[in-house]
Scaffold this motif. Structure first.
Motif, mmCIF file in Angstrom:
data_model
loop_
_atom_site.group_PDB
_atom_site.id
_atom_site.type_symbol
_atom_site.label_atom_id
_atom_site.label_comp_id
_atom_site.label_asym_id
_atom_site.label_seq_id
_atom_site.Cartn_x
_atom_site.Cartn_y
_atom_site.Cartn_z
ATOM 1 N N ILE A 195 0.842 -1.202 0.000
ATOM 2 C CA ILE A 195 0.000 0.000 0.000
ATOM 3 C C ILE A 195 0.875 1.249 0.000
ATOM 4 O O ILE A 195 0.675 2.174 -0.794
ATOM 5 C CB ILE A 195 -0.939 -0.012 1.223
ATOM 6 N N TYR A 196 1.873 1.276 0.880
ATOM 7 C CA TYR A 196 2.780 2.422 0.935
ATOM 8 C C TYR A 196 3.567 2.565 -0.361
ATOM 9 O O TYR A 196 3.793 3.666 -0.860
ATOM 10 C CB TYR A 196 3.763 2.264 2.099
ATOM 11 N N ALA A 197 4.016 1.428 -0.919
ATOM 12 C CA ALA A 197 4.849 1.466 -2.111
ATOM 13 C C ALA A 197 4.101 2.042 -3.307
ATOM 14 O O ALA A 197 4.684 2.778 -4.113
ATOM 15 C CB ALA A 197 5.361 0.057 -2.442
ATOM 16 N N VAL A 198 2.811 1.724 -3.430
ATOM 17 C CA VAL A 198 2.024 2.245 -4.552
ATOM 18 C C VAL A 198 1.976 3.763 -4.513
ATOM 19 O O VAL A 198 2.247 4.442 -5.521
ATOM 20 C CB VAL A 198 0.593 1.655 -4.522
ATOM 21 N N VAL A 199 1.657 4.323 -3.361
ATOM 22 C CA VAL A 199 1.558 5.780 -3.258
ATOM 23 C C VAL A 199 2.928 6.426 -3.433
ATOM 24 O O VAL A 199 3.076 7.429 -4.149
ATOM 25 C CB VAL A 199 0.934 6.182 -1.909
ATOM 26 N N ALA A 200 3.936 5.868 -2.791
ATOM 27 C CA ALA A 200 5.278 6.450 -2.881
ATOM 28 C C ALA A 200 5.808 6.409 -4.312
ATOM 29 O O ALA A 200 6.396 7.390 -4.790
ATOM 30 C CB ALA A 200 6.227 5.698 -1.947
ATOM 31 N N SER A 369 -5.147 4.882 5.043
ATOM 32 C CA SER A 369 -5.256 6.271 5.503
ATOM 33 C C SER A 369 -3.879 6.877 5.771
ATOM 34 O O SER A 369 -3.677 8.083 5.612
ATOM 35 C CB SER A 369 -6.126 6.354 6.766
ATOM 36 N N TRP A 370 -2.916 6.044 6.154
ATOM 37 C CA TRP A 370 -1.539 6.512 6.366
ATOM 38 C C TRP A 370 -0.771 6.675 5.057
ATOM 39 O O TRP A 370 0.283 7.311 5.026
ATOM 40 C CB TRP A 370 -0.784 5.491 7.241
ATOM 41 N N SER A 371 -1.286 6.064 3.977
ATOM 42 C CA SER A 371 -0.487 5.975 2.750
ATOM 43 C C SER A 371 -0.129 7.319 2.125
ATOM 44 O O SER A 371 0.991 7.444 1.591
ATOM 45 C CB SER A 371 -1.186 5.081 1.721
ATOM 46 N N PRO A 372 -0.989 8.354 2.143
ATOM 47 C CA PRO A 372 -0.510 9.639 1.607
ATOM 48 C C PRO A 372 0.673 10.181 2.398
ATOM 49 O O PRO A 372 1.631 10.716 1.825
ATOM 50 C CB PRO A 372 -1.738 10.551 1.741
#
Length: 546
Positions: A195-200, A369-372
């Motif tokens: 999830i984090y990698a997609v946004v980053a 919700s943390w991903s942005p």
């Protein structure tokens, strides 16, 4: 679609170059707007909409706390029971998409261009992304979750090792222990980091390679074109602000509860909402100092400090506890995770509602919700990495550290519970009375030097608390300023302050349940944003030179 390509490297309709140039000037103007009252950069509607909405929410929760508590108490179970399948299916998509990019030809694309070189060493890079990504969560759930899933939640129907009278059922112990570790690792492994990698990746690609502002809306240029500079983009960025703020508020609330529990456990300071509010105010004040110092002078330094403290505490627990058994738990947990990954990821035909809805759906909403916040933070420190290097490191390295953390802290706690359940402080606080904020200190109580290590644990929670608050403020500030990485100082102070205020009013208006309810309610619409982001990344990578 013609072969003509815009300045961003994204194909555009024939004859659109003049429009693109004009609207790009609008996008750049978002970076260069004039200051408004109190030194705020309010030319971007995102700041006004999000800030006024947050102020209204704070006032509502303060004026009508009982009504707010009742509403939040209804909201969380309503959303998790209805949309658990959606959260789980979306998280599976993110993992598969990231694994595809690793092996695809686009894995060789370098963030920042072919000649770009990394801004930070591997050590500094890992410290910053890990501290921002999961610090408080690991401290809060590292002991609690493996024990809870082993004994209570029964993921995939694996029975508890405890009988109704509290005695141990020997034939259930091994399977329950393995499932407790596997079910915990599932929540802290590949899925959240995907999830984090997609946004980053989206932010890094469209900012460093395409020349767009460092804002969530920029990632949607391949889908919406120049509309990202209008209300379509405003809505996307506003959703990102809400998701980030409430995701951070939940973590700050958890941190305050755990720090207060530790202070009561060691020093007798009352565990009350009042003390937690004082903690949030004090720690937010410290975070303000770090915010004012900026990324390198504040966040990076604090990230490296709390990684050092965390490593010291981890090594102490590893060697003070049953070391051989803990290392065995690491291997066993990793193997069980691999064996049960498909079953745990499956959203259909399950009967373990308590685990799937009460834990997994909440976690995926929390990570989303943390991903942005985490995504933008990782993007800012990841220039110069190839897509393959970036995704591999963001997915695998933190996941393995999380597995080790859970195996050490959870493994010691499980050993204490099973070896002497009658006197186990962990069993008393997790299984019998369910006091999750005390679980870490209960485990440390069974090891030497418990007063010292518990104090170190409190310090670590506080430092993680500060790191999350200051880095989150910088990210929200960047989004609301249209992509600026050096937005006005008063604006940084505003968002850092309001993160603390939101955490305070949510604690007052319903405690942990209200924090979790708001995470899920903001994470739900943002899940759709992330799914569209995968499409945008694929379109953007297709225009890159490999």
């Amino acid at each position: 679609m013609s072969d003509q390509t815009s300045a961003t490297g994204i194909p555009e309709p024939e004859g659109a170059s003049d429009i693109i140039e004009t609207d790009f000037e609008i996008g750049q103007h978002n970076l260069e707007g004039q200051l408004g009252p109190f030194g705020f950069d309010i030319h971007n509607p995102v700041f006004l909409i999000s800030s006024l909405s947050i102020v209204a929410f704070v006032l509502y929760a303060l004026v009508a706390p009982e009504q707010a508590a009742s509403f939040f108490g209804w909201l969380r179970p309503a959303l998790t029971s209805t949309f658990d399948w959606f959260f789980m299916s979306a998280a599976n998509v993110f993992v598969v998409f990231c694994l595809f990019l690793i092996v695809s030809p686009w894995g060789s694309v370098r963030l920042g261009g072919k000649e770009a070189s990394p801004d930070y060493s591997y050590a500094g890079w890992f410290a910053m992304l890990f501290a921002a990504g999961m610090g408080i969560g690991l401290m809060f759930f590292g002991v609690l979750e493996p024990v809870y899933h082993m004994a209570i939640s029964s993921p995939l129907g694996v029975p508890s090792p405890f009988a109704a009278d509290g005695s141990i059922i020997p034939e259930n112990v091994d399977a329950a222990k393995e499932m407790g570790l596997a079910a915990t690792i599932y929540h802290w492994g590949l899925h959240p980091w995907a999830i984090y990698a997609v946004v980053a990746l989206a932010l890094a690609l469209f900012s460093f390679n395409k020349g767009l502002p460092l804002s969530i809306r920029s990632a949607f240029y391949p889908i919406f074109g120049e509309r990202v500079w209008g209300w379509t983009g405003h809505v996307i960025d506003t959703l990102a602000v809400f998701a980030t703020l409430f995701g951070l508020a939940t973590s700050l609330g958890l941190g305050a509860q755990q720090a207060n529990a530790g202070l009561e456990h060691i020093y007798g300071i009352p565990n009350t909402i009042t003390v937690q509010v004082i903690l949030i105010i004090g720690i937010t004040s410290i975070a303000l100092v770090s915010v004012l110092r900026g990324l390198d002078g504040g966040v990076k330094v604090l990230s490296e400090i709390n990684m050092l403290i965390a490593a010291v505490l981890l090594l102490f627990v590893l060697f003070a506890g049953p070391t051989v058994a803990i290392l065995g738990d690491f291997v066993t947990g990793l193997g069980a995770y691999g064996a049960d990954l498909v079953g745990l990821s499956n959203p259909i035909g399950r009967t373990d509602d308590a685990y799937r809805q009460g834990w997994t759906a909440f976690y995926w909403a929390w990570w989303i919700s943390w991903s942005p916040f985490v995504g933008m933070f990782i993007a800012r420190v990841s220039r110069g990495r190839t897509v393959r290097e970036f995704i591999t490191c963001v997915l695998l390295i933190p996941s393995l550290v999380c597995v080790l953390w859970m195996a050490v802290f959870g493994g010691v706690a499980i050993d204490q519970v099973l070896s002497d359940p009658a006197t186990s402080a962990v069993k008393a606080n997790v299984i019998d009375s369910y006091s999750p904020e005390l679980s870490l200190f209960a485990m440390l109580e069974g090891l030497p030097l418990s007063s010292i290590t518990s104090t170190i644990g409190i310090v670590l929670v506080i430092v993680f608390f500060v790191t999350s608050s200051d880095s989150g403020s910088l990210v929200i500030d960047t989004i609301t300023a249209g992509g600026k990485v050096d937005a006005p100082v008063p604006q940084r102070v505003f968002w850092c302050t309001f993160e603390g205020l939101v955490a305070i009013v949510l604690l007052i208006g319903g405690g942990l349940g209200s924090l979790q309810a708001m995470v899920i309610s903001t994470g739900l619409p943002f899940t759709i944003v992330l799914l569209l982001m995968c499409v945008a990344i694929f379109k953007g990578l297709q225009t890159e030179e490999r």
